[in-house]
Scaffold this motif. Structure first.
Motif, PDB file in Angstrom:
ATOM      1  N   SER A 111       0.834  -1.190   0.000  1.00 37.49           N
ATOM      2  CA  SER A 111       0.000   0.000   0.000  1.00 37.49           C
ATOM      3  C   SER A 111       0.883   1.259   0.000  1.00 37.49           C
ATOM      4  N   TYR A 147       4.879   4.819   2.098  1.00 40.56           N
ATOM      5  CA  TYR A 147       4.433   3.456   2.371  1.00 40.56           C
ATOM      6  C   TYR A 147       3.386   3.494   3.483  1.00 40.56           C
ATOM      7  N   LEU A 148       2.271   2.855   3.286  1.00 38.57           N
ATOM      8  CA  LEU A 148       1.227   2.791   4.311  1.00 38.57           C
ATOM      9  C   LEU A 148       1.331   1.453   5.028  1.00 38.57           C
ATOM     10  N   VAL A 149       1.331   1.520   6.345  1.00 35.85           N
ATOM     11  CA  VAL A 149       1.444   0.300   7.155  1.00 35.85           C
ATOM     12  C   VAL A 149       0.279   0.261   8.134  1.00 35.85           C
ATOM     13  N   PRO A 150      -0.092  -0.933   8.612  1.00 32.10           N
ATOM     14  CA  PRO A 150      -1.184  -1.015   9.574  1.00 32.10           C
ATOM     15  C   PRO A 150      -0.825  -0.341  10.897  1.00 32.10           C
ATOM     16  N   LYS A 151      -1.812   0.205  11.556  1.00 33.97           N
ATOM     17  CA  LYS A 151      -1.602   0.838  12.851  1.00 33.97           C
ATOM     18  C   LYS A 151      -1.283  -0.251  13.874  1.00 33.97           C
ATOM     19  N   VAL A 152      -0.192  -0.075  14.605  1.00 33.26           N
ATOM     20  CA  VAL A 152       0.205  -1.089  15.581  1.00 33.26           C
ATOM     21  C   VAL A 152       0.125  -0.573  17.016  1.00 33.26           C
ATOM     22  N   GLU A 158      -2.200   1.687  19.685  1.00 34.91           N
ATOM     23  CA  GLU A 158      -3.526   2.307  19.893  1.00 34.91           C
ATOM     24  C   GLU A 158      -3.366   3.684  20.471  1.00 34.91           C
TER      25      GLU A 158
END
Length: 95
Positions: free
Chosen positions: A82, A88-93, A95
């Motif tokens: 992504s 680069y887009l990465v998932p939120k890890v 909170e």
């Protein structure tokens, strides 16, 4: 400058280092010799000694500051899962 065994034991206690009497005596002797060497070095007259960059009589050869690799950003981002606006887009890890 001298240091005695009481000071070594105090520093060890403050540092939470366990020293028995024999070890404290050995450390006192070693630290004392280091301090003696420092005193000797500080008493040396260095008034007319030119500072050196290193202790060796050598110079470091440097390569030319030239870009040797090509920009492969587009190629790398083409296979990324992504990408948006060049990032680069990465998932939120967190909170």
């Amino acid at each position: 400058m001298a240091i005695d065994q009481n000071e070594i034991e105090k520093v060890a206690r403050l540092s939470r280092i366990k020293l028995d009497a024999e070890m404290a005596q050995d450390v006192t002797k070693k630290v004392g010799s280091i301090l003696q060497m420092i005193d000797q070095m500080q008493s040396t007259d260095t008034h007319n000694v030119e500072p050196m960059a290193n202790p060796l009589d050598a110079c470091q050869r440097l390569r030319a500051d030239v870009i040797t690799e090509t920009n492969q950003r587009e190629r790398n981002q083409a296979v990324a899962p992504s990408v948006e606006n060049g990032l680069y887009l990465v998932p939120k890890v967190i909170e």
